[in-house]
Each structure stands twice: as structure tokens, then as C-alpha cells.
Design a protein around this motif. Structure first.
Motif, PDB file in Angstrom:
ATOM      1  N   LEU A  85       0.839  -1.200   0.000  1.00 25.96           N
ATOM      2  CA  LEU A  85       0.000   0.000   0.000  1.00 25.96           C
ATOM      3  C   LEU A  85       0.875   1.251   0.000  1.00 25.96           C
ATOM      4  CD1 LEU A  85      -2.822   1.353   0.261  1.00 25.96           C
ATOM      5  CD2 LEU A  85      -2.458   1.309   2.720  1.00 25.96           C
ATOM      6  N   LEU A  86       1.968   1.218   0.745  1.00 24.25           N
ATOM      7  CA  LEU A  86       2.867   2.369   0.830  1.00 24.25           C
ATOM      8  C   LEU A  86       3.579   2.596  -0.498  1.00 24.25           C
ATOM      9  CD1 LEU A  86       4.558   1.771   4.313  1.00 24.25           C
ATOM     10  CD2 LEU A  86       2.542   3.160   3.780  1.00 24.25           C
ATOM     11  N   GLN A  87       3.801   3.853  -0.809  1.00 21.72           N
ATOM     12  CA  GLN A  87       4.646   4.187  -1.954  1.00 21.72           C
ATOM     13  C   GLN A  87       6.101   3.831  -1.628  1.00 21.72           C
ATOM     14  OE1 GLN A  87       3.569   4.989  -4.849  1.00 21.72           O
ATOM     15  NE2 GLN A  87       1.446   5.556  -4.408  1.00 21.72           N
ATOM     16  N   ARG A  88       6.923   3.720  -2.647  1.00 19.80           N
ATOM     17  CA  ARG A  88       8.283   3.229  -2.461  1.00 19.80           C
ATOM     18  C   ARG A  88       9.065   4.072  -1.446  1.00 19.80           C
ATOM     19  NH1 ARG A  88      13.575   3.435  -4.263  1.00 19.80           N
ATOM     20  NH2 ARG A  88      14.542   1.396  -4.659  1.00 19.80           N
ATOM     21  N   ASP A  89       8.999   5.406  -1.561  1.00 16.39           N
ATOM     22  CA  ASP A  89       9.765   6.270  -0.661  1.00 16.39           C
ATOM     23  C   ASP A  89       9.311   6.096   0.787  1.00 16.39           C
ATOM     24  OD1 ASP A  89      11.157   7.178  -2.824  1.00 16.39           O
ATOM     25  OD2 ASP A  89      10.103   9.094  -2.979  1.00 16.39           O
ATOM     26  N   GLU A  90       7.991   5.998   0.989  1.00 16.12           N
ATOM     27  CA  GLU A  90       7.473   5.826   2.336  1.00 16.12           C
ATOM     28  C   GLU A  90       7.834   4.454   2.881  1.00 16.12           C
ATOM     29  OE1 GLU A  90       3.306   6.607   4.793  1.00 16.12           O
ATOM     30  OE2 GLU A  90       3.256   6.313   2.624  1.00 16.12           O
ATOM     31  N   LEU A  91       7.845   3.455   2.025  1.00 17.14           N
ATOM     32  CA  LEU A  91       8.214   2.106   2.437  1.00 17.14           C
ATOM     33  C   LEU A  91       9.660   2.068   2.932  1.00 17.14           C
ATOM     34  CD1 LEU A  91       6.958  -0.832   2.339  1.00 17.14           C
ATOM     35  CD2 LEU A  91       8.307  -1.127   0.250  1.00 17.14           C
ATOM     36  N   ILE A  92      10.541   2.709   2.194  1.00 13.48           N
ATOM     37  CA  ILE A  92      11.956   2.738   2.580  1.00 13.48           C
ATOM     38  C   ILE A  92      12.139   3.521   3.875  1.00 13.48           C
ATOM     39  CG2 ILE A  92      14.222   3.596   1.880  1.00 13.48           C
ATOM     40  CD1 ILE A  92      13.440   2.918  -1.007  1.00 13.48           C
ATOM     41  N   GLN A  93      11.334   4.559   4.057  1.00  9.34           N
ATOM     42  CA  GLN A  93      11.424   5.342   5.287  1.00  9.34           C
ATOM     43  C   GLN A  93      11.002   4.508   6.495  1.00  9.34           C
ATOM     44  OE1 GLN A  93       8.613   8.598   5.706  1.00  9.34           O
ATOM     45  NE2 GLN A  93      10.113   9.845   6.785  1.00  9.34           N
ATOM     46  N   ARG A  94      10.000   3.663   6.315  1.00 13.60           N
ATOM     47  CA  ARG A  94       9.509   2.856   7.435  1.00 13.60           C
ATOM     48  C   ARG A  94      10.386   1.643   7.705  1.00 13.60           C
ATOM     49  NH1 ARG A  94       3.251   1.127   8.093  1.00 13.60           N
ATOM     50  NH2 ARG A  94       3.122   3.420   8.073  1.00 13.60           N
ATOM     51  N   TYR A  95      10.899   1.021   6.637  1.00 13.70           N
ATOM     52  CA  TYR A  95      11.716  -0.185   6.779  1.00 13.70           C
ATOM     53  C   TYR A  95      13.063   0.044   6.101  1.00 13.70           C
ATOM     54  CZ  TYR A  95       7.078  -2.353   7.478  1.00 13.70           C
ATOM     55  OH  TYR A  95       5.806  -2.669   7.896  1.00 13.70           O
ATOM     56  N   ARG A  96      14.085   0.286   6.883  1.00 12.42           N
ATOM     57  CA  ARG A  96      15.409   0.532   6.295  1.00 12.42           C
ATOM     58  C   ARG A  96      15.907  -0.680   5.517  1.00 12.42           C
ATOM     59  NH1 ARG A  96      15.954   2.442  11.454  1.00 12.42           N
ATOM     60  NH2 ARG A  96      17.143   0.587  12.052  1.00 12.42           N
ATOM     61  N   SER A  97      15.546  -1.874   5.981  1.00 16.89           N
ATOM     62  CA  SER A  97      16.047  -3.098   5.354  1.00 16.89           C
ATOM     63  C   SER A  97      15.370  -3.418   4.024  1.00 16.89           C
ATOM     64  CB  SER A  97      15.841  -4.281   6.304  1.00 16.89           C
ATOM     65  OG  SER A  97      14.465  -4.418   6.640  1.00 16.89           O
ATOM     66  N   VAL A  98      14.323  -2.684   3.672  1.00 15.17           N
ATOM     67  CA  VAL A  98      13.544  -3.051   2.494  1.00 15.17           C
ATOM     68  C   VAL A  98      14.301  -2.805   1.197  1.00 15.17           C
ATOM     69  CG1 VAL A  98      12.356  -0.870   1.946  1.00 15.17           C
ATOM     70  CG2 VAL A  98      11.151  -3.045   1.676  1.00 15.17           C
ATOM     71  N   THR A  99      15.305  -1.955   1.216  1.00 18.52           N
ATOM     72  CA  THR A  99      16.093  -1.717  -0.002  1.00 18.52           C
ATOM     73  C   THR A  99      16.738  -3.008  -0.480  1.00 18.52           C
ATOM     74  OG1 THR A  99      16.552   0.546   0.715  1.00 18.52           O
ATOM     75  CG2 THR A  99      17.944  -0.359  -1.013  1.00 18.52           C
ATOM     76  N   THR A 100      17.271  -3.781   0.458  1.00 16.65           N
ATOM     77  CA  THR A 100      17.878  -5.067   0.108  1.00 16.65           C
ATOM     78  C   THR A 100      16.822  -6.050  -0.376  1.00 16.65           C
ATOM     79  OG1 THR A 100      19.621  -4.741   1.750  1.00 16.65           O
ATOM     80  CG2 THR A 100      19.269  -6.984   0.979  1.00 16.65           C
ATOM     81  N   VAL A 101      15.676  -6.040   0.262  1.00 20.91           N
ATOM     82  CA  VAL A 101      14.591  -6.941  -0.136  1.00 20.91           C
ATOM     83  C   VAL A 101      14.132  -6.626  -1.559  1.00 20.91           C
ATOM     84  CG1 VAL A 101      12.284  -7.783   0.418  1.00 20.91           C
ATOM     85  CG2 VAL A 101      13.848  -7.169   2.267  1.00 20.91           C
ATOM     86  N   LEU A 102      13.963  -5.350  -1.855  1.00 23.98           N
ATOM     87  CA  LEU A 102      13.562  -4.950  -3.203  1.00 23.98           C
ATOM     88  C   LEU A 102      14.571  -5.409  -4.243  1.00 23.98           C
ATOM     89  CD1 LEU A 102      12.289  -1.333  -2.453  1.00 23.98           C
ATOM     90  CD2 LEU A 102      10.896  -3.234  -3.303  1.00 23.98           C
ATOM     91  N   ARG A 103      15.833  -5.263  -3.933  1.00 27.26           N
ATOM     92  CA  ARG A 103      16.883  -5.705  -4.860  1.00 27.26           C
ATOM     93  C   ARG A 103      16.804  -7.214  -5.082  1.00 27.26           C
ATOM     94  NH1 ARG A 103      22.274  -5.932  -2.053  1.00 27.26           N
ATOM     95  NH2 ARG A 103      21.309  -7.935  -1.468  1.00 27.26           N
ATOM     96  N   ASP A 104      16.646  -7.974  -3.991  1.00 23.61           N
ATOM     97  CA  ASP A 104      16.575  -9.433  -4.114  1.00 23.61           C
ATOM     98  C   ASP A 104      15.376  -9.866  -4.952  1.00 23.61           C
ATOM     99  OD1 ASP A 104      18.796  -9.553  -2.515  1.00 23.61           O
ATOM    100  OD2 ASP A 104      17.717 -10.148  -0.694  1.00 23.61           O
ATOM    101  N   LEU A 105      14.236  -9.214  -4.745  1.00 24.40           N
ATOM    102  CA  LEU A 105      13.038  -9.578  -5.494  1.00 24.40           C
ATOM    103  C   LEU A 105      13.213  -9.303  -6.982  1.00 24.40           C
ATOM    104  CD1 LEU A 105      10.222  -8.331  -3.088  1.00 24.40           C
ATOM    105  CD2 LEU A 105      10.606 -10.689  -3.824  1.00 24.40           C
ATOM    106  N   ARG A 106      13.755  -8.144  -7.294  1.00 22.96           N
ATOM    107  CA  ARG A 106      13.910  -7.792  -8.709  1.00 22.96           C
ATOM    108  C   ARG A 106      14.960  -8.679  -9.386  1.00 22.96           C
ATOM    109  NH1 ARG A 106      12.481  -2.251  -6.917  1.00 22.96           N
ATOM    110  NH2 ARG A 106      10.422  -1.897  -7.816  1.00 22.96           N
ATOM    111  N   GLU A 107      16.007  -9.032  -8.661  1.00 24.68           N
ATOM    112  CA  GLU A 107      17.022  -9.930  -9.224  1.00 24.68           C
ATOM    113  C   GLU A 107      16.445 -11.317  -9.491  1.00 24.68           C
ATOM    114  OE1 GLU A 107      20.355  -9.914  -6.599  1.00 24.68           O
ATOM    115  OE2 GLU A 107      21.122  -7.981  -7.317  1.00 24.68           O
ATOM    116  N   ALA A 108      15.447 -11.690  -8.704  1.00 28.07           N
ATOM    117  CA  ALA A 108      14.807 -12.997  -8.884  1.00 28.07           C
ATOM    118  C   ALA A 108      13.730 -12.964  -9.960  1.00 28.07           C
ATOM    119  CB  ALA A 108      14.205 -13.467  -7.565  1.00 28.07           C
ATOM    120  N   GLY A 109      13.466 -11.782 -10.511  1.00 27.93           N
ATOM    121  CA  GLY A 109      12.488 -11.662 -11.582  1.00 27.93           C
ATOM    122  C   GLY A 109      11.085 -11.321 -11.133  1.00 27.93           C
ATOM    123  N   ALA A 110      10.912 -11.001  -9.846  1.00 28.15           N
ATOM    124  CA  ALA A 110       9.583 -10.644  -9.356  1.00 28.15           C
ATOM    125  C   ALA A 110       9.217  -9.226  -9.775  1.00 28.15           C
ATOM    126  CB  ALA A 110       9.546 -10.764  -7.829  1.00 28.15           C
TER     127      ALA A 110
END
Length: 359
Positions: free
Chosen positions: A41-66
Motif C-alpha cells: 500500500l505504501l509508496q516506495r519512498d514511504e516504504l523505505i522510510q519505514r523499513y530501512r532493510s527493504v532496499t535489500t529486499v527490493l533488490r533481491d526480489l527484482r534480481e529474482a524476476g519478481a
């Protein structure tokens, strides 16, 4: 001639994600056996602000083709998400836990009944075929208080299975489960470094989810380590047997919602009585006037003021423009130092920012 072709990947849509750790865990476990679309539901910038670790998660998901999409409301899933075999909503929640959260007559419970009902109605058109599944995980007394079974039947679903989420068998269900297991595309066994922190694996926070071995941590913000999920149950629903009749009913409900969102006022010939104007056909809740019903349909999780027939006043942060349904929630946000110095204002304006589907 022997057909050596692999089965098509199972298309999975996750909604209402927090830090996206469940989506990543799902991708890690099933690998190329799934084609994953993860949404927040959160926009990307707000998501990163709330969860610092989400940057790594986003990278892992995109590398996996999600595919990862932000700003997606679980109660109003956009049609361009295409068809999916499985739609997953883990621990749907609207945020605050007031003192009357266990009262069946409370606004808190009413809001969550609406959340469940509108999610199911929104997910149904996105299911691909009669074998499509909707997965919902709830904990404690939520399934009863929020009338999950009734909402599912009303939306045209049959319950296929309910299990504790401690084992992956709670996810691998029916024909789609067979499709997932009859392939060699699944990932290797869990890497030890993937595991969630001990609290999420030991049962200290209640039920242990199978995806914790692959990194899933259910939390509301970066430092959250207290969200209890005791007595969790993973429900799996599939389309009801009377496919044609139920599909026609669902199309009628969606058309009615679209009409209300466009503030359409039926003529006297179109309705039998004025009372029909104020009933939500999706969650079966009643409203004092048409404006209140329209506000509800625009953001089903948002509370309404019975006295005024409009949205309850919400509190806005003057620094980051986020909005909250109580001054206490705003002050907590300010005190956590999320956006600099304090300050807030009250407003009764509409919008979807208070209809968060994350706990």
C-alpha cells in the motif's frame, strides 16, 4: 514424442505487504516455480522510510524476476494486475489496536469486517480460472470477530483448507499445490543466512510461520519485535462451485461499487426504497446517508462519523503529509523521529492514506 516441458509457473500476487519479507521468502522457496507480483500500500519512498532493510529486499526480489508495485490498495486491486492463480493477504490489519478491539460492536471490528469483505470482492476478478485461490492468514479471534467465513461465502468462495502456517503445506493446496510440487524449478533448501531473527522462529511472538526460515518477519515498522501472532490460521478459499451464478453476482457488486465511486445517484425508478442507497452490498454494512456510503466505498477501511455521515477527522503530519486516524497515532509518529520536528493538524478530508492494510 516425450514432452519434457516444465509446467507453467504459478502466478502469485501478494497484497498488503509490509517489508516485503514474505514475498521474498516465497520467491526463495519456490524459485522459478512461481511468477510473483508483490504489492504494498505504501509508496516506495514511504516504504523505505519505514523499513530501512527493504532496499535489500527490493533488490533481491527484482534480481529474482519478481514484479514489485507500490501504492496498491488491497480493497481496490487494479485491473492491470492481470490474472493470477493465487492471491495472498497475510495478517490484514488497519494499524491501531484500540481498547475495544475485541468488542464485536466496535468501530474497529466493523472496519476490519469491511477490509476482509472488500479485499475478497476485489481479488475475485483477478483469479485465473476455477482453480484460483485466495489465501488469508489471521490470528487469535480475528476469523470469528471479523466474520471471515461469512464474508467469503458472500463473495462467492468456498473454503478449501485451514491449517496452522507452521508448515509449507498450509500454502501448497489443491491442484495448484500439485503444480508447484511437480516441478524441479523450486529453489534449493533454505540458506542459513536467510533465516528470520530468533524471535520469529522460536515462537516467542506466537505462531511460527514456515516462511520464517526463508526470512519472513511480520512487523509494522523497522524496529517492531512485539507483534504477537498467536493461534494463527492460514485459510485457503477457492471459487464457489456455482461458477456462472457467482461470477454474475460479483460483476454486479463491482459495477455497483463503480457507480458509487462516481457519485452516481440512482433515480426513483432504479431503487425500491431510499434505504437501499445506504447499504454496502459488498460488506453488508449500513450508512446514515449516501455521502457516508460513497466515502466508505472509496476507502472501505476508513472510519465514518455516524452523526455527520462523513469521514472521521484525521490528523496530518505537517512535515511529511502522512495522515492518521487519531492524534495518538500522529504523536507516536512524531515521537519516533520519522520526519523531523513535531507538528500536526486535524482534518476531515477524504482520501486513502488512512486505509492502510498493514498492521
Amino acid at each position: 514424442m516425450i514432452d519434457n516441458m516444465q509446467p507453467c509457473p504459478v502466478r502469485v500476487l501478494t497484497v498488503g505487504e509490509g517489508d516485503l519479507s514474505f514475498s521474498r521468502a516465497l520467491q526463495r522457496y519456490f524459485g522459478a516455480a512461481v511468477k510473483l507480483t508483490a504489492t504494498t500500500l505504501l509508496q516506495r519512498d514511504e516504504l523505505i522510510q519505514r523499513y530501512r532493510s527493504v532496499t535489500t529486499v527490493l533488490r533481491d526480489l527484482r534480481e529474482a524476476g519478481a514484479d514489485v508495485r507500490h501504492g496498491v490498495d488491497a480493497c481496490a486491486l487494479p485491473g492491470d494486475l492481470s490474472k493470477h492463480d493465487i492471491v495472498v493477504f497475510n495478517y490484514p490489519h488497519l494499524g491501531e489496536i484500540p481498547g475495544d478491539s475485541h468488542d464485536p460492536c466496535s468501530m474497529h471490528v466493523a472496519r476490519h469486517r469491511a477490509l476482509i469483505a472488500h479485499f475478497l470482492a476485489s481479488a475475485r476478478p483477478l483469479l485465473a480460472g476455477a482453480h484460483g485461490q485466495v489465501h488469508i492468514t489471521l490470528c487469535g479471534e480475528q476469523p470469528t470477530l471479523w466474520q471471515l467465513e461469512h464474508a467469503a461465502k458472500h463473495a462467492g468462495f468456498d473454503e478449501l483448507q485451514r491449517l496452522k502456517p507452521g508448515d509449507v503445506s498450509s500454502f501448497i493446496v489443491g491442484d495448484l499445490g500439485c503444480q508447484l510440487t511437480q516441478t524441479d524449478l523450486c529453489s534449493m533448501p533454505a540458506d542459513a543466512k536467510w533465516a528470520a531473527r530468533r524471535k520469529w522462529r522460536s515462537g516467542a511472538l506466537g505462531s511460527v510461520h514456515w516462511a520464517a526460515t526463508y526470512g519472513y518477519e511480520h512487523r509494522r515498522h523497522e524496529s517492531e519485535q512485539t507483534m504477537n501472532t498467536d493461534h494463527s490460521i492460514a485459510f485457503v478459499f477457492t471459487l464457489a462451485r456455482q461458477q456462472q451464478q457467482q461470477q454474475q453476482q460479483q460483476q454486479h457488486l463491482l459495477l455497483q461499487e463503480d457507480d458509487h465511486l462516481e457519485h452516481h445517484t440512482p433515480s426513483a425508478q432504479e431503487v425500491d426504497s431510499a434505504e437501499d442507497l445506504f447499504n454496502c452490498m459488498i460488506c453488508e454494512q449500513t450508512f446514515p446517508n449516501e455521502a457516508a456510503l460513497a466515502a466508505h466505498l472509496a476507502a472501505p477501511g476508513m472510519p465514518w462519523d455516524v452523526a455527520t455521515g462523513g469521514p472521521i477527522a484525521r490528523w496530518h503530519c505537517e512535515h511529511c503529509s502522512r495522515c492518521f486516524t487519531s492524534e495518538r497515532a500522529l504523536q507516536h509518529h512524531i515521537g519516533a523521529g520519522k520526519c523531523g520536528k513535531g507538528g500536526g493538524r486535524s482534518s476531515s478530508g477524504g482520501g486513502s492514506c488512512s486505509s492502510s492494510t498493514e498492521p
